[in-house]
Design a protein around this motif. Sequence first.
Motif, short mmCIF file in Angstrom:
data_model
loop_
_atom_site.label_atom_id
_atom_site.label_comp_id
_atom_site.label_asym_id
_atom_site.label_seq_id
_atom_site.Cartn_x
_atom_site.Cartn_y
_atom_site.Cartn_z
N ARG A 24 38.35 111.16 10.23
CA ARG A 24 37.51 112.11 8.84
C ARG A 24 37.22 112.02 8.01
NH1 ARG A 24 38.74 115.41 5.08
NH2 ARG A 24 40.61 116.53 4.72
N LYS A 25 37.39 111.27 7.85
CA LYS A 25 37.07 111.00 6.34
C LYS A 25 35.68 110.52 5.79
CE LYS A 25 37.65 107.82 2.13
NZ LYS A 25 38.03 108.33 0.49
N ALA A 37 28.48 111.32 14.01
CA ALA A 37 30.07 111.64 14.32
C ALA A 37 29.49 111.60 16.36
CB ALA A 37 30.06 112.86 13.78
N ILE A 38 28.51 112.35 17.03
CA ILE A 38 28.75 112.50 17.84
C ILE A 38 28.74 111.05 18.42
CG2 ILE A 38 27.34 113.02 20.35
CD1 ILE A 38 26.10 115.41 18.43
N ALA A 39 27.65 109.85 18.07
CA ALA A 39 27.99 108.62 18.28
C ALA A 39 29.70 107.67 18.53
CB ALA A 39 26.91 107.87 17.75
N TRP A 40 29.88 108.67 17.25
CA TRP A 40 31.50 107.70 16.68
C TRP A 40 31.95 108.12 18.77
CZ3 TRP A 40 33.42 103.51 15.38
CH2 TRP A 40 32.78 102.68 13.43
N LEU A 41 32.48 109.79 18.24
CA LEU A 41 33.19 110.09 19.03
C LEU A 41 32.82 109.75 20.98
CD1 LEU A 41 32.99 113.66 17.92
CD2 LEU A 41 35.55 112.09 17.41
N GLN A 42 31.40 109.40 20.89
CA GLN A 42 31.07 109.35 22.46
C GLN A 42 31.57 107.45 22.33
OE1 GLN A 42 27.20 109.67 22.94
NE2 GLN A 42 27.49 108.64 25.06
N HIS A 137 43.04 112.61 17.06
CA HIS A 137 42.43 113.72 16.05
C HIS A 137 41.45 112.91 14.84
CE1 HIS A 137 45.66 113.85 12.70
NE2 HIS A 137 46.30 114.40 14.06
N PHE A 138 41.24 114.21 14.59
CA PHE A 138 40.08 112.75 13.37
C PHE A 138 40.76 112.25 12.29
CE2 PHE A 138 35.99 116.34 13.49
CZ PHE A 138 36.39 115.49 15.16
N ASP A 139 41.89 112.32 11.70
CA ASP A 139 42.77 111.47 10.72
C ASP A 139 43.27 110.42 11.51
OD1 ASP A 139 42.72 112.63 8.07
OD2 ASP A 139 43.25 113.86 8.47
N GLY A 176 38.48 123.24 15.99
CA GLY A 176 39.73 123.97 15.06
C GLY A 176 40.21 124.03 13.68
N LYS A 177 39.26 123.09 13.40
CA LYS A 177 39.56 122.34 11.75
C LYS A 177 41.09 121.84 11.86
CE LYS A 177 35.42 124.60 9.77
NZ LYS A 177 34.64 124.53 11.94
N HIS A 178 41.89 121.12 13.23
CA HIS A 178 43.04 120.42 12.60
C HIS A 178 44.03 120.22 11.31
CE1 HIS A 178 45.68 117.52 13.60
NE2 HIS A 178 46.89 118.63 14.06
N ASP A 179 42.64 119.04 10.88
CA ASP A 179 42.91 118.77 10.28
C ASP A 179 43.39 118.75 8.96
OD1 ASP A 179 42.52 115.94 11.91
OD2 ASP A 179 40.51 116.20 11.80
N LEU A 180 42.50 119.66 8.90
CA LEU A 180 42.58 120.46 7.47
C LEU A 180 43.73 121.14 7.12
CD1 LEU A 180 38.87 122.48 7.52
CD2 LEU A 180 39.66 120.08 6.26
N ILE A 181 44.82 121.55 7.85
CA ILE A 181 46.13 122.20 7.58
C ILE A 181 46.58 120.95 6.81
CG2 ILE A 181 47.87 123.46 9.43
CD1 ILE A 181 45.69 124.90 10.94
#
Length: 189
Positions: A24-25, A37-42, A137-139, A176-181
């Motif tokens: 996320r950072k 971002a796509i490369a990391w997730l893949q 998740h991203f965090d 859903g931008k979960h990490d922002l909540i």
Amino acid sequence: MVRYYASSSAVAMEQEFIAMPTLRKILGEENASAEEAIAWLQRILDFLFEHAYDRAATQPPEDDWEQLHFLRAWARFSERIRKAPLFARVIYADRITIQGEECYNAPAILLALEKDEPLRRRLRPKRVSPFAHGDLHFDTILVDRNTGSFGPADPRGYELCDPWYAAGKLYHSARGKHDLIPRGEFRLD
């Protein structure tokens, strides 16, 4: 791992501090491109699905929806209301508006799923694994842009978890931008 806890229904561990930023950072604060971002997730998902999830994979229990999803979701709603009471009216609403689009609210969807056994059978995972992160998740993904290495942060370690749950959590992080909540980076109207 510094220490761990294991019971018949959960596993938790304490990690030593690792000086790496979260995904996320780098996506939010270090100007990573969409391609990066796509490369990391893949890379992360390829590793998980090719090396982690199939180890000790097994059939889900008969009550998998109750154990893996419903109890967890209802507990999460209760926890969210307890920690941030302003979410109560959102959680209790049948429909909510997100970015201008009216949607069924998660509790309404859960109630419908609880009543629809044929749908739950069709959605039942083919396998579950004890090697799923449980809260991916991203965090909770540490990354090192210099070396290309990555690792988990704060794994939940459920006894059994649907590997696609992790993919869903990552999708929710992005869409859903979960990490922002938890960070309070949202506006509630």
